[in-house]
Design a protein around this motif. Structure first.
Motif, mmCIF file in Angstrom:
data_model
loop_
_atom_site.group_PDB
_atom_site.id
_atom_site.type_symbol
_atom_site.label_atom_id
_atom_site.label_comp_id
_atom_site.label_asym_id
_atom_site.label_seq_id
_atom_site.Cartn_x
_atom_site.Cartn_y
_atom_site.Cartn_z
ATOM 1 N N THR A 141 45.850 54.669 50.064
ATOM 2 C CA THR A 141 45.450 54.706 48.659
ATOM 3 C C THR A 141 45.815 53.406 47.962
ATOM 4 N N LEU A 142 47.025 52.910 48.262
ATOM 5 C CA LEU A 142 47.458 51.641 47.673
ATOM 6 C C LEU A 142 46.603 50.475 48.152
ATOM 7 N N VAL A 143 46.215 50.483 49.424
ATOM 8 C CA VAL A 143 45.335 49.432 49.946
ATOM 9 C C VAL A 143 44.024 49.422 49.169
ATOM 10 N N PHE A 144 43.462 50.611 48.948
ATOM 11 C CA PHE A 144 42.209 50.719 48.200
ATOM 12 C C PHE A 144 42.368 50.191 46.777
ATOM 13 N N LEU A 145 43.439 50.608 46.091
ATOM 14 C CA LEU A 145 43.643 50.222 44.697
ATOM 15 C C LEU A 145 43.964 48.738 44.560
ATOM 16 N N VAL A 146 44.840 48.234 45.455
ATOM 17 C CA VAL A 146 45.212 46.817 45.376
ATOM 18 C C VAL A 146 44.006 45.932 45.683
ATOM 19 N N ASN A 147 43.207 46.326 46.663
ATOM 20 C CA ASN A 147 42.007 45.556 46.992
ATOM 21 C C ASN A 147 41.081 45.463 45.778
ATOM 22 N N LYS A 148 40.858 46.607 45.131
ATOM 23 C CA LYS A 148 39.995 46.621 43.949
ATOM 24 C C LYS A 148 40.612 45.819 42.815
ATOM 25 N N PHE A 149 41.943 45.933 42.660
ATOM 26 C CA PHE A 149 42.659 45.222 41.608
ATOM 27 C C PHE A 149 42.572 43.711 41.806
ATOM 28 N N VAL A 150 42.827 43.251 43.033
ATOM 29 C CA VAL A 150 42.797 41.809 43.318
ATOM 30 C C VAL A 150 41.405 41.243 43.093
ATOM 31 N N LYS A 151 40.384 41.946 43.527
ATOM 32 C CA LYS A 151 39.005 41.452 43.399
ATOM 33 C C LYS A 151 38.537 41.396 41.952
ATOM 34 N N ASN A 152 38.946 42.380 41.141
ATOM 35 C CA ASN A 152 38.374 42.497 39.803
ATOM 36 C C ASN A 152 39.275 42.043 38.663
#
Length: 632
Positions: A141-152
Motif C-alpha cells: 500500500t505504501l509503495v502504491f501511495l509513495v509512487n503516486k505521491f512522488v510522480k504527482n
C-alpha cells in the motif's frame, strides 16, 4: 494566467512533500509525550534538531526518487528498501517502546549484535501469520501511495541540487551521531534508530575482550581436601523469568501452581516458603552465576570468577555432580563459565540433540526426563541443578496447557501452569524413589518478569518489583531439621531474602564452615544463610550493568519496606522511591529527598563497581527530582 497557476502548483508541491514527515513526527510525539515533559533544555534542543533532520531526510528521499523516476527498476528497488527501513525503524521502535517503556538504544542494538540468533528468534516468535500478512499489505500500500505521491506532488530538482542537499543533510546527521551517546533515545525514532545502527557499524568487534558483553572462563582452580561423604542429596531447581505473584502459592487467584501448592501443604513442617525474595539482577547472565557462587552483581568480576560454584562444595563432600539445563549454554558464553565445573553429567540444549522449543531452549519435559534417568540409576549422594526455560518469553507450552486467554498475562499463566506440572513430576519421582527422606530441595528463580506493568514486557529493561521479585522455597528432610533451624527459617520467610542466599545456605547445611581453607571465599558473600537470623535492616542491590553485562538498566536498592530505583535507560535519568508496605505494586513514586539520597550513597559508596552510580547521585544532591512527586 496558466503559467502563473502552474508556478503556484509547483511551489505547493514542496508543502505536500513535507506532509508525510509531519505525520510521522506527530506519531512520534504521541508516544513520547510524557518523556518530552521530563526533558531538560539540552534534550529538547536535541529532539527538535532531530525532527528537522528526520523531515529533511524524508524530503530528500522523495526528491531523489523523483530524479531517478525514468529508471523504473532502480526507482522501485530503492523505494522498497527505503520503505522497509522506515517501517522497521518506526514500527519496530514504537512497538519496542510500547512493550518496554523505552525506545531502542545503543544497548538494544548491542544485544542484536552479540546474540543475533536469540534476537532473531524473539522477532520470529513475536510475528504471527496475521501480522506478517498485515505488514505485507501495508508495504505494498505504501509503495502504491509513495509512487503516486512522488510522480504527482514532488518537484524536480537538478542533480547538483540533489548532491548539495545530500551533503548538507549528511553533515547534519553526523553531528547528531557525534552527540548521540550523550542523548541516546532523545532523537525522533528513525534518526535514533539510524544513529544507534551507525555507532555499532563503525565500532564493530567480536567482543573477545569481554568488556561487559558476556561471561568469561573462571579462574578458580583450587582443589580442596575431600571430607566425609555426605548423607544428603541436594536438588536446586532454577526457574527462568519466574515472577512471584503469578504463582497461586503466592496469591495468584488463577490456580497456576496446584502441584507446588499441594507439595507445600503435604510437607508443611518441612517446607519453607520465602515471601519477600528478590533477585540481584533481572538478566539470566548475571543472576544464575550469582545463584551458583553467592557473589552479588555489584561485586568485582574477579570475585565472581575466582569463587567456587555450588558443585565445588559438593565435590568436597564426595557427591555426584549433575547439571540439567533446558538452555543453550552458548548464550552469553555460559559454556565458557562452566568450562572447569568438573561435572559428572552436563546435559543442555547444545548437546541434547533436541529441537528448539521456547526461545533458545528445549522443552522442559525433556530435561525432567533426563533428570529422572540420571538420579534413578541409584548413584548417591548427588548434588543436582536443573534449569528450566518454560516461563521465558514467548511462553510456549504444549496445547494441553493453553488454558487461559492468549494475552501476555494469560500466556504467562499457561507457562507457570505447565512448569508446575513438571515440578509435580519431580516431586512425585522423589517420593516414588523414597528420596524425600534424605534430599534437600531448593526452588528459586533467576529473576522475575514484567507483563506490561510500568509499560514493559520482559525483564532486562526494568528493575521494578515484578522484575526482581521471585519465588523461593526450601524443603528439608526431617533428619536435618533442628529446633533452632526451624525457628530461624520460619522467621526468615517474612524477611527480605535473595537468590544469593542459596550458596551460604548450602555451605552451612554441608557443615563446611569450620574449615579454615574456605574462609577466604565465604568472606566475599553478601548473602545470608537462611539458617541464620536475617536482620531487618538487610539490603539487596540489583543491577544489570557491571563488569560482565552491559545492559544499561540502572540501579536498584531495596530493603523489606522500601525500594529505590535509579533508571539510566532513559534520558534524563530518573529516580524513583516506593514504600512496599503501602504500595506493593509500585504505582506511586515518592520524593527522593536529600536524606534518602545520602542513605543510598552510604550503601553503595564502598563498592568500586558502582562508582558511576555514585557520581550520578552525588550530582543530584540538593537537587529536587523533577520526576517524583507526592507525600509519603
Amino acid at each position: 494566467m496558466g503559467v502563473i497557476r502552474k508556478s503556484k502548483v509547483e511551489k505547493l508541491k514542496w508543502l505536500w512533500a513535507v506532509i508525510p514527515a509531519v505525520v510521522l513526527i506527530v506519531l512520534d510525539c504521541f508516544f513520547r509525550w510524557e518523556l518530552l515533559t521530563w526533558y531538560q533544555t539540552p534534550q529538547l534542543i536535541y529532539y527538535a534538531f532531530s525532527v528537522l533532520i528526520s523531515a529533511s531526510w524524508l524530503v530528500f528521499v522523495f526528491i531523489f526518487l523523483k530524479s531517478i523516476l525514468r529508471f523504473s527498476w532502480l526507482y522501485f528497488s530503492i523505494m522498497l528498501v527505503f520503505l522497509l527501513l522506515y517501517v522497521f525503524s518506526f514500527g519496530g521502535s514504537l512497538s519496542y517502546f510500547s512493550l518496554n517503556g523505552v525506545f531502542p538504544n545503543y544497548y538494544t542494538f548491542l544485544y542484536f549484535k552479540t546474540e543475533p540468533k536469540s534476537a532473531f528468534l524473539i522477532i520470529r516468535d513475536a510475528l504471527n501469520l496475521a501480522s506478517s500478512i498485515g505488514l505485507t499489505v501495508l508495504l505494498f500500500t505504501l509503495v502504491f501511495l509513495v509512487n503516486k505521491f512522488v510522480k504527482n506532488a514532488v518537484p524536480t530538482v537538478s542533480k547538483r541540487g540533489v548532491l548539495i542537499y545530500f551533503l548538507i543533510q549528511l553533515f547534519a546527521f553526523e553531528t547528531m551521531v557525534y552527540l548521540h551517546s550523550k542523548y541516546d533515545q532523545c532523537a525522533v525514532v528513525d534518526v535514533n534508530f539510524a544513529a544507534c545502527a551507525q555507532r555499532h557499524i563503525f565500532t564493530w568487534d567480536d567482543h573477545s575482550d569481554f568488556k561487559g558483553q558476556g561471561l568469561e572462563n573462571r579462574t578458580f582452580d583450587k582443589q580442596f581436601t575431600l571430607q566425609q561423604k555426605s548423607g544428603l542429596n541436594y536438588l536446586v531447581i532454577v526457574m527462568e523469568s519466574a515472577r512471584r505473584n503469578s504463582f497461586s502459592l503466592y496469591g495468584n487467584k488463577v490456580k497456576t501452581s496446584p502441584k507446588l501448592d499441594a507439595f507445600v501443604t503435604e510437607n508443611s513442617g518441612q517446607t519453607f516458603v520465602f515471601r519477600k525474595s528478590v533477585s540481584v539482577a533481572s538478566t539470566t547472565m548475571l543472576a544464575v552465576p550469582a545463584i551458583l557462587t553467592g557473589i552479588g552483581t555489584h561485586q568485582p568480576k574477579t570475585d565472581l570468577y575466582n569463587q567456587p560454584l555450588l558443585w565445588d562444595w559438593a565435590k568436597v563432600r564426595q557427591m555426584k555432580r549433575y547439571f540439567w539445563s533446558s538452555h543453550t549454554l552458548k548464550w552469553y558464553r555460559f559454556d565458557q563459565f562452566y568450562a572447569n565445573a568438573d561435572l559428572d553429567v552436563n546435559w543442555n540444549k547444545d548437546n541434547s540433540g533436541k529441537p528448539y522449543f521456547n526461545d533458545l531452549g528445549v522443552n522442559d519435559q525433556l530435561t525432567v526426563n533426563k533428570l529422572k534417568s540420571t538420579i534413578g540409576s541409584g548413584d548417591q549422594p548427588f548434588f543436582g541443578v536443573i534449569q528450566f526455560n518454560t516461563t521465558h518469553y514467548p511462553y510456549n507450552v504444549p496445547q494441553k496447557f493453553q488454558i487461559w486467554n492468549d494475552d501476555f498475562v494469560g500466556s504467562y499463566n499457561n507457562a507457570v501452569r505447565y512448569q508446575d506440572e513438571l515440578l509435580g513430576q519431580i516431586f512425585d519421582f522423589l517420593k516414588e524413589k523414597d528420596l524425600l527422606k534424605n534430599t534437600v530441595v531448593m526452588l528459586v528463580a533467576d529473576h522475575g518478569e514484567s507483563l506490561m506493568e510500568h509499560h514493559a514486557i520482559g525483564h532486562v529493561e526494568t528493575n521494578y518489583t515484578e522484575a526482581i521479585s521471585i519465588p523461593m522455597l526450601m524443603y528439608l528432610p526431617k533428619v536435618v531439621l533442628t529446633k533452632t533451624m526451624k525457628e530461624n527459617l520460619k522467621r526468615n520467610t517474612s524477611q527480605l531474602t535473595s537468590n544469593i542466599d542459596l550458596a551460604p545456605t548450602i555451605y552451612d547445611l554441608m557443615q563446611l564452615k569450620e574449615d579454615e581453607h574456605f574462609k577466604p571465599f565465604t568472606k566475599k558473600w553478601n548473602g545470608y544463610s537462611l539458617f541464620q537470623k536475617i536482620p531487618n535492616s538487610r539490603l539487596v542491590i540489583s543491577l544489570n550493568n557491571n563488569e560482565v553485562a552491559n545492559f544499561n538498566t540502572g540501579l536498584s536498592v531495596c530493603n523489606k519496606n522500601w525500594h529505590y530505583l535509579l533508571r539510566t535507560n532513559r534520558v534524563p535519568n530518573s529516580e524513583e522511591f516506593y514504600n512496599w508496605k503501602k504500595d506493593p505494586n509500585e504505582q506511586r513514586s515518592l520524593p527522593v529527598n536529600f536524606v534518602r539520597r545520602e542513605q543510598i550513597l552510604t550503601i553503595i559508596r564502598p563498592h568500586l563497581v558502582l562508582e558511576r552510580f555514585v557520581k550520578k547521585l552525588e550530582k543530584r544532591q540538593g537537587v529536587k527530582s523533577n520526576l517524583v512527586q507526592g507525600k509519603e
